[in-house]
Scaffold this active site. Structure first.
Site, PDB file in Angstrom:
ATOM      1  N   ALA A  24     -44.512 -10.933  -9.684  1.00  0.00           N
ATOM      2  CA  ALA A  24     -43.114 -11.066  -9.273  1.00  0.00           C
ATOM      3  C   ALA A  24     -42.416  -9.700  -9.152  1.00  0.00           C
ATOM      4  O   ALA A  24     -41.642  -9.471  -8.236  1.00  0.00           O
ATOM      5  CB  ALA A  24     -42.356 -11.961 -10.256  1.00  0.00           C
ATOM      6  N   ASP A  69     -49.355 -12.046 -12.337  1.00  0.00           N
ATOM      7  CA  ASP A  69     -48.077 -12.633 -11.957  1.00  0.00           C
ATOM      8  C   ASP A  69     -47.273 -11.449 -11.432  1.00  0.00           C
ATOM      9  O   ASP A  69     -46.739 -10.642 -12.200  1.00  0.00           O
ATOM     10  CB  ASP A  69     -47.378 -13.297 -13.151  1.00  0.00           C
ATOM     11  CG  ASP A  69     -45.975 -13.811 -12.772  1.00  0.00           C
ATOM     12  OD1 ASP A  69     -45.435 -13.359 -11.746  1.00  0.00           O
ATOM     13  OD2 ASP A  69     -45.428 -14.637 -13.514  1.00  0.00           O
ATOM     14  N   HIS A 112     -31.439 -25.383 -22.761  1.00  0.00           N
ATOM     15  CA  HIS A 112     -30.426 -24.388 -22.380  1.00  0.00           C
ATOM     16  C   HIS A 112     -29.806 -24.660 -21.013  1.00  0.00           C
ATOM     17  O   HIS A 112     -28.687 -24.261 -20.744  1.00  0.00           O
ATOM     18  CB  HIS A 112     -30.989 -22.971 -22.455  1.00  0.00           C
ATOM     19  CG  HIS A 112     -32.248 -22.767 -21.678  1.00  0.00           C
ATOM     20  ND1 HIS A 112     -33.442 -23.346 -22.019  1.00  0.00           N
ATOM     21  CD2 HIS A 112     -32.505 -22.027 -20.572  1.00  0.00           C
ATOM     22  CE1 HIS A 112     -34.381 -22.974 -21.175  1.00  0.00           C
ATOM     23  NE2 HIS A 112     -33.834 -22.175 -20.281  1.00  0.00           N
ATOM     24  N   PHE A 131     -44.422 -16.398 -18.320  1.00  0.00           N
ATOM     25  CA  PHE A 131     -43.022 -16.737 -18.060  1.00  0.00           C
ATOM     26  C   PHE A 131     -42.865 -18.235 -18.316  1.00  0.00           C
ATOM     27  O   PHE A 131     -43.844 -18.973 -18.272  1.00  0.00           O
ATOM     28  CB  PHE A 131     -42.667 -16.374 -16.614  1.00  0.00           C
ATOM     29  CG  PHE A 131     -41.229 -16.675 -16.283  1.00  0.00           C
ATOM     30  CD1 PHE A 131     -40.208 -15.947 -16.860  1.00  0.00           C
ATOM     31  CD2 PHE A 131     -40.903 -17.709 -15.415  1.00  0.00           C
ATOM     32  CE1 PHE A 131     -38.880 -16.253 -16.576  1.00  0.00           C
ATOM     33  CE2 PHE A 131     -39.581 -18.010 -15.120  1.00  0.00           C
ATOM     34  CZ  PHE A 131     -38.570 -17.279 -15.705  1.00  0.00           C
ATOM     35  N   ASP A 132     -41.642 -18.726 -18.585  1.00  0.00           N
ATOM     36  CA  ASP A 132     -41.529 -20.126 -19.039  1.00  0.00           C
ATOM     37  C   ASP A 132     -42.030 -21.148 -18.019  1.00  0.00           C
ATOM     38  O   ASP A 132     -42.665 -22.126 -18.380  1.00  0.00           O
ATOM     39  CB  ASP A 132     -40.141 -20.467 -19.601  1.00  0.00           C
ATOM     40  CG  ASP A 132     -38.989 -20.093 -18.696  1.00  0.00           C
ATOM     41  OD1 ASP A 132     -39.258 -19.753 -17.533  1.00  0.00           O
ATOM     42  OD2 ASP A 132     -37.829 -20.155 -19.136  1.00  0.00           O
ATOM     43  N   LYS A 162     -37.996 -11.884  -6.142  1.00  0.00           N
ATOM     44  CA  LYS A 162     -37.711 -10.631  -6.850  1.00  0.00           C
ATOM     45  C   LYS A 162     -38.098  -9.476  -5.925  1.00  0.00           C
ATOM     46  O   LYS A 162     -37.294  -9.031  -5.129  1.00  0.00           O
ATOM     47  CB  LYS A 162     -38.496 -10.578  -8.161  1.00  0.00           C
ATOM     48  CG  LYS A 162     -37.937 -11.471  -9.265  1.00  0.00           C
ATOM     49  CD  LYS A 162     -38.358 -12.901  -9.143  1.00  0.00           C
ATOM     50  CE  LYS A 162     -38.041 -13.705 -10.389  1.00  0.00           C
ATOM     51  NZ  LYS A 162     -38.257 -15.148 -10.137  1.00  0.00           N
ATOM     52  N   TYR A 167     -44.810 -25.276  13.707  1.00  0.00           N
ATOM     53  CA  TYR A 167     -45.371 -25.937  12.520  1.00  0.00           C
ATOM     54  C   TYR A 167     -46.697 -25.295  12.133  1.00  0.00           C
ATOM     55  O   TYR A 167     -46.945 -25.025  10.961  1.00  0.00           O
ATOM     56  CB  TYR A 167     -45.567 -27.431  12.802  1.00  0.00           C
ATOM     57  CG  TYR A 167     -45.967 -28.202  11.575  1.00  0.00           C
ATOM     58  CD1 TYR A 167     -45.006 -28.828  10.773  1.00  0.00           C
ATOM     59  CD2 TYR A 167     -47.301 -28.287  11.186  1.00  0.00           C
ATOM     60  CE1 TYR A 167     -45.372 -29.518   9.628  1.00  0.00           C
ATOM     61  CE2 TYR A 167     -47.670 -28.975  10.043  1.00  0.00           C
ATOM     62  CZ  TYR A 167     -46.703 -29.588   9.268  1.00  0.00           C
ATOM     63  OH  TYR A 167     -47.059 -30.267   8.137  1.00  0.00           O
TER      64      TYR A 167
HETATM   65  N1  F0G Z   1     -42.881 -15.396 -13.033  1.00  0.00           N
HETATM   66  C1  F0G Z   1     -41.947 -14.539 -13.488  1.00  0.00           C
HETATM   67  C2  F0G Z   1     -42.368 -13.300 -14.201  1.00  0.00           C
HETATM   68  C3  F0G Z   1     -40.586 -14.808 -13.283  1.00  0.00           C
HETATM   69  O1  F0G Z   1     -39.667 -13.954 -13.734  1.00  0.00           O
HETATM   70  C4  F0G Z   1     -40.214 -15.992 -12.591  1.00  0.00           C
HETATM   71  C5  F0G Z   1     -38.810 -16.325 -12.375  1.00  0.00           C
HETATM   72  C6  F0G Z   1     -41.228 -16.848 -12.133  1.00  0.00           C
HETATM   73  C7  F0G Z   1     -42.547 -16.507 -12.376  1.00  0.00           C
HETATM   74  C8  F0G Z   1     -40.920 -18.129 -11.414  1.00  0.00           C
HETATM   75  O2  F0G Z   1     -40.577 -17.864 -10.111  1.00  0.00           O
HETATM   76  O3  F0G Z   1     -38.222 -18.719  -9.963  1.00  0.00           O
HETATM   77  O4  F0G Z   1     -39.544 -18.168  -7.913  1.00  0.00           O
HETATM   78  O5  F0G Z   1     -40.110 -20.161  -9.243  1.00  0.00           O
HETATM   79  N2  F0G Z   1     -37.857 -15.751 -12.970  1.00  0.00           N
HETATM   80  C9  F0G Z   1     -36.442 -15.957 -12.751  1.00  0.00           C
HETATM   81  C10 F0G Z   1     -35.647 -15.124 -13.730  1.00  0.00           C
HETATM   82  C11 F0G Z   1     -35.999 -17.375 -12.705  1.00  0.00           C
HETATM   83  O6  F0G Z   1     -34.414 -15.279 -13.794  1.00  0.00           O
HETATM   84  O7  F0G Z   1     -36.233 -14.282 -14.421  1.00  0.00           O
HETATM   85  P1  F0G Z   1     -39.545 -18.781  -9.263  1.00  0.00           P
END
Ligand code: F0G
Length: 445
Positions: free
Chosen positions: A210, A208, A437, A119-120, A251, A67
């Site tokens: 990713a 960000d 969506h 990102f959304d 990613k 833990y």
């Molecule tokens: N930032 C970026 C640029 C992303 O592409 C994503 C996720 C996230 C943040 C959020 O990260 O999913 O680990 O919570 N993108 C995925 C996609 C869902 O299909 O492009 P997460």
């Protein structure tokens, strides 16, 4: 060619065209509602869908599930510190948890976060924290056909005038590569310019991250002065410019789950850790199992292998060119993690309110059992009107599909392009108020 060979295989579901048509109808023409065993080639996302290496599978067995103070955390922490140079390393279960914790700890009510494009989930977490998300993509981003090498750049002049005008800005966050903007990379020159502006106005600057490795590779290919650098060196330089990062490690961590916050500020890290403990887990696991941390510690090193990244970028470029030749024009130049088909040019007779990119997605599923992701008016339109683009994203899971699989996609695209004139749009029969969506139900219009 792929710089790896296959050690373990998973059979692909093979359905007849009739079975696919029926599956799509039962899913109310929403590809989120399909079951994975109804999909032959799944290009829905590159997130959490990569194939692990033998090293990663072996590392899984070394997972220390203590833990507190797990060995696996210290291995992960060392790898992340070596890469980023940021002293504070906080694991989270995925990217959006990192976003929630950072923005809730950082932003004051009404304060803005400025990005090339949020990102959304990033936008949603800024807003949940009481902040305002402002996107300042560079001008070239709007030209889907433009050949500019760094269409992911943030509009530095616009940032400067926003800050000079006294805007209430809590942070700048640059998404590398810019997923929402077509998977386009950000140049080092732009990151440097943003750093310099942030310094002058005393605003913290985050990445960000990713897809940091893919962005780094594209810099070695496209930016003057970086041809002799390794992607790893470029990645280190990118992180060196930032005060911290949030990242989805699903990613470029080449893992099925994981997220990350890194920070230079002790004070901000302390605040984030409090929230991390309350909502994710103790700081030495942060919502992950020890085995996940082991897998990530290897993935984050493997991902900057130049041979792997070259193959990935070459595959995306080849795929975009083949699709284009088959009658599916794509956003150019291709990035790494996906190709984006311009549905407006394939189905010019389908208006935005009839969701041309969704129509193309449905068609590709029925034709070849292929699942892509609508990035258009179904996902991003609403009461304010249609989305600016109608794109179909075909994401490339890491180390999963071979060229043979993608040739099948290209053949399916050619068959659709040949009968494009007879393809009609869709209308919504049922949808929730927000994020429609994910669950909307549609019928052919
Ligand atoms: N930032 C970026 C640029 C992303 O592409 C994503 C996720 C996230 C943040 C959020 O990260 O999913 O680990 O919570 N993108 C995925 C996609 C869902 O299909 O492009 P997460």
């Amino acid at each position: 060619m792929e710089p790896y060979k296959i050690k373990m295989i998973e059979p692909l579901p093979m359905l007849t065209r009739e079975q696919r048509s029926e599956a799509l109808r039962s899913a109310d023409y929403n590809l989120f509602r399909l079951r994975a065993d109804q999909v032959t080639i799944d290009l829905f996302t590159d997130s959490g869908t990569g194939a692990m290496s033998a090293e990663q599978w072996a590392a899984l067995m070394l997972g220390d599930e203590s833990y507190a103070g797990a060995r696996s955390f210290f291995r992960f922490e060392r790898v992340v510190r070596d890469l980023t140079g940021h002293p504070h390393v906080l694991p989270t279960h995925q990217g959006r948890a990192a976003e929630r914790i950072l923005f809730s700890s950082l932003l004051r009510p009404g304060q803005a976060s400025v990005s090339n494009t949020h990102f959304d989930t990033t936008r949603a977490n800024v807003e949940l924290a009481g902040g305002r998300a402002i996107d300042l993509p560079c001008e070239a981003a709007a030209d889907l056909d433009g050949k500019e090498p760094f269409k992911g750049d943030l509009d530095a002049a616009a940032l400067e005038s926003l800050l000079a005008g006294g805007a209430y800005v809590g942070c700048v966050i640059v998404t590398v590569t810019n997923n929402a903007g077509g998977g386009q990379p950000v140049s080092m020159a732009n990151l440097r310019a943003v750093r310099e502006i942030c310094d002058r106005y005393g605003v913290p600057f985050f990445l960000d991250a990713a897809r940091f490795a893919e962005n780094a590779y594209l810099i070695t290919q496209r930016e003057p002065g970086y041809a002799a650098h390794t992607p790893r060196q470029v990645a280190e330089e990118m992180f060196a410019l930032a005060d911290g990062c949030v990242a989805s490690l699903k990613k470029d961590g080449i893992a099925n789950i994981g997220g990350l916050i890194t920070l230079r500020s002790q004070e901000l890290a302390d605040r984030c850790r409090e929230l991390l403990i309350a909502t994710e887990g103790f700081p030495t696991y942060g919502g992950l199992a020890g085995r996940d941390l082991e897998v990530l510690a290897r993935g984050l090193v493997e991902v900057t292998d130049p041979a792997y990244l070259r193959h990935r970028a070459d595959t995306a470029a080849w795929f975009a060119a083949e699709l284009e030749a088959a009658g599916f024009p794509c956003v150019r130049p291709a990035g790494c993690h996906a190709v984006y088909v311009d549905a407006r040019r394939v189905l010019p007779h389908v208006p935005p309110e009839r969701f041309p990119a969704q129509a193309l997605a449905c068609e590709l599923y029925v034709e070849g059992g292929i699942r892509g992701f609508e990035v258009g008016t179904l996902s991003f339109g609403g009461p304010d009107g249609p989305a600016p683009y109608e794109l179909l994203r075909l994401a490339l899971p890491r180390r999963v599909y071979t060229r043979g699989h993608l040739e099948h996609v290209v053949r399916s695209a050619a068959a659709i392009a040949a009968r494009a004139g007879s393809i009609s749009g869709y209308r919504i029969t049922r949808a929730p108020q927000s994020l429609r969506h994910f669950t909307a139900e549609l019928v052919p219009a």
